[in-house]
Design a protein around this motif. Structure first.
Motif, mmCIF file in Angstrom:
data_model
loop_
_atom_site.group_PDB
_atom_site.id
_atom_site.type_symbol
_atom_site.label_atom_id
_atom_site.label_comp_id
_atom_site.label_asym_id
_atom_site.label_seq_id
_atom_site.Cartn_x
_atom_site.Cartn_y
_atom_site.Cartn_z
ATOM 1 N N PHE A 85 -3.649 -13.372 -62.700
ATOM 2 C CA PHE A 85 -4.787 -12.482 -62.930
ATOM 3 C C PHE A 85 -5.897 -12.731 -61.907
ATOM 4 O O PHE A 85 -6.648 -11.811 -61.562
ATOM 5 N N GLY A 86 -5.994 -13.962 -61.410
ATOM 6 C CA GLY A 86 -6.951 -14.240 -60.353
ATOM 7 C C GLY A 86 -6.622 -13.484 -59.076
ATOM 8 O O GLY A 86 -7.506 -12.924 -58.413
ATOM 9 N N ALA A 137 -7.594 -8.905 -55.402
ATOM 10 C CA ALA A 137 -7.133 -7.664 -54.778
ATOM 11 C C ALA A 137 -8.005 -6.487 -55.205
ATOM 12 O O ALA A 137 -8.303 -5.591 -54.398
ATOM 13 N N TYR A 138 -8.423 -6.480 -56.460
ATOM 14 C CA TYR A 138 -9.303 -5.424 -56.979
ATOM 15 C C TYR A 138 -10.617 -5.406 -56.202
ATOM 16 O O TYR A 138 -11.091 -4.350 -55.772
ATOM 17 N N TRP A 157 -8.041 3.703 -60.805
ATOM 18 C CA TRP A 157 -7.253 3.969 -62.012
ATOM 19 C C TRP A 157 -5.897 3.266 -61.952
ATOM 20 O O TRP A 157 -5.378 2.807 -62.974
ATOM 21 N N ALA A 158 -5.330 3.173 -60.763
ATOM 22 C CA ALA A 158 -4.066 2.444 -60.624
ATOM 23 C C ALA A 158 -4.251 0.978 -61.002
ATOM 24 O O ALA A 158 -3.420 0.392 -61.707
ATOM 25 N N PHE A 159 -5.364 0.405 -60.572
ATOM 26 C CA PHE A 159 -5.657 -0.981 -60.946
ATOM 27 C C PHE A 159 -5.930 -1.102 -62.447
ATOM 28 O O PHE A 159 -5.566 -2.103 -63.065
ATOM 29 N N ALA A 208 -12.666 -14.527 -49.242
ATOM 30 C CA ALA A 208 -12.619 -15.955 -49.548
ATOM 31 C C ALA A 208 -13.451 -16.286 -50.788
ATOM 32 O O ALA A 208 -13.006 -17.028 -51.674
ATOM 33 N N SER A 209 -14.646 -15.730 -50.874
ATOM 34 C CA SER A 209 -15.526 -16.051 -52.007
ATOM 35 C C SER A 209 -14.982 -15.485 -53.313
ATOM 36 O O SER A 209 -15.059 -16.131 -54.357
ATOM 37 N N SER A 210 -14.417 -14.296 -53.262
ATOM 38 C CA SER A 210 -13.851 -13.695 -54.475
ATOM 39 C C SER A 210 -12.693 -14.530 -54.991
ATOM 40 O O SER A 210 -12.599 -14.819 -56.187
ATOM 41 N N ALA A 211 -11.803 -14.923 -54.089
ATOM 42 C CA ALA A 211 -10.655 -15.730 -54.502
ATOM 43 C C ALA A 211 -11.107 -17.059 -55.093
ATOM 44 O O ALA A 211 -10.578 -17.522 -56.111
#
Length: 266
Positions: free
Chosen positions: A103-104, A109-110, A195-197, A63-66
């Motif tokens: 991008f957010g 997700a990252y 690396w995929a990210f 929640a905080s990251s989003a």
């Protein structure tokens, strides 16, 4: 991190005071909110972390990251909008809001995926840092072209647009070289989730730059076909396209900086 956090906090306080004294300049408020969010991110990175196995920790992190990442992008969009809102169509701002949301979501997700035990931080090649300077130069050239357009200096507009396009092509070319170097070293999509990210984020950013080059081609063509004394419609079309490119490249520069900060601190 504490020094960087303090720097952005000081900038935030400075622009809050500027907004209090000049309330009509809304861009000061939005920039204060933007720099405050950056400061909070670096502050929280120094706090002791809860157990990664805690379900509460997982939901709080999600929640905080989003919220924080979305807040950063939207506050910077608000800063740009407060400067250019009278000149650019609303559809353009809606498009930027969609790109910021995309991008957010990628960034959120990252952050979430980085909490798993198999996560290994990427070793970003030095060429990527040099490439950041190249993209910054493109943004500066667009700003020069936009300022020259307001003063009616068409020669400087043409030079600014040409240099901005050259820097952008150089950025994309160097980015391709960096990808090739990483692939040659065995760092591909299947090496690990980090690396995929990396390829996902940098690839998505490159695609948005390539899309922006379509407008750059039209703006540069108009700049070389427009002369002093031409009809107002033609000059107005050129001015609009120069401003669209300027705002878009400023926005993508900040997105790029945010992506680098994300990969370096996670």
């Amino acid at each position: 991190n504490i020094g960087i956090s303090g720097l952005f906090l000081a900038l935030s306080i400075l622009y809050i005071f500027l907004f209090l004294f000049y309330a009509r300049r809304k861009e000061n408020m939005f920039y204060a909110l933007f720099t405050l969010a950056i400061s909070v991110i670096f502050m929280t990175s120094m706090l002791p972390r809860l157990s990664a196995s805690s379900l509460t920790y997982y939901y709080v992190l999600m929640a905080s990251s989003a919220f924080v990442i979305g807040y950063i992008f939207l506050s910077y969009l608000g800063f740009l909008y407060s400067i250019f809102y009278q000149k650019l169509p609303k559809q353009f701002w809606i498009f930027l809001a969609v790109v910021a949301s995309l991008f957010g979501l990628f960034s959120t997700a990252y952050h979430m995926r980085a909490e798993y035990a198999d996560w290994r931080q990427v070793d970003i090649p030095s060429l990527v840092y040099f490439n950041t300077v190249v993209l910054s130069l493109a943004s500066v050239c667009y700003q020069v072209a936009w300022s020259a357009m307001k003063r009616g200096k068409l020669d400087l507009v043409r030079n600014g647009l040409s240099l901005a396009g050259a820097c952008t092509v150089g950025f994309l070319g160097l980015q391709a070289v960096a990808w090739q170097q990483l692939l040659a070293a065995g760092n591909n999509l299947w090496t690990g989730p980090a690396w995929a990210f990396f390829y996902l984020l940098t690839g998505a950013h490159a695609l948005h730059l390539i899309g922006g080059m379509v407008v750059w081609v039209k703006a540069t063509r108009d700049a070389w076909q427009t002369n002093e004394g031409d009809d107002l419609e033609q000059v107005g079309r050129l001015r609009l396209r120069v401003e669209l490119c300027t705002v878009y490249w400023h926005f993508l520069l900040w997105v790029w900086g945010g992506l680098l900060a994300l990969m370096l601190t996670t």
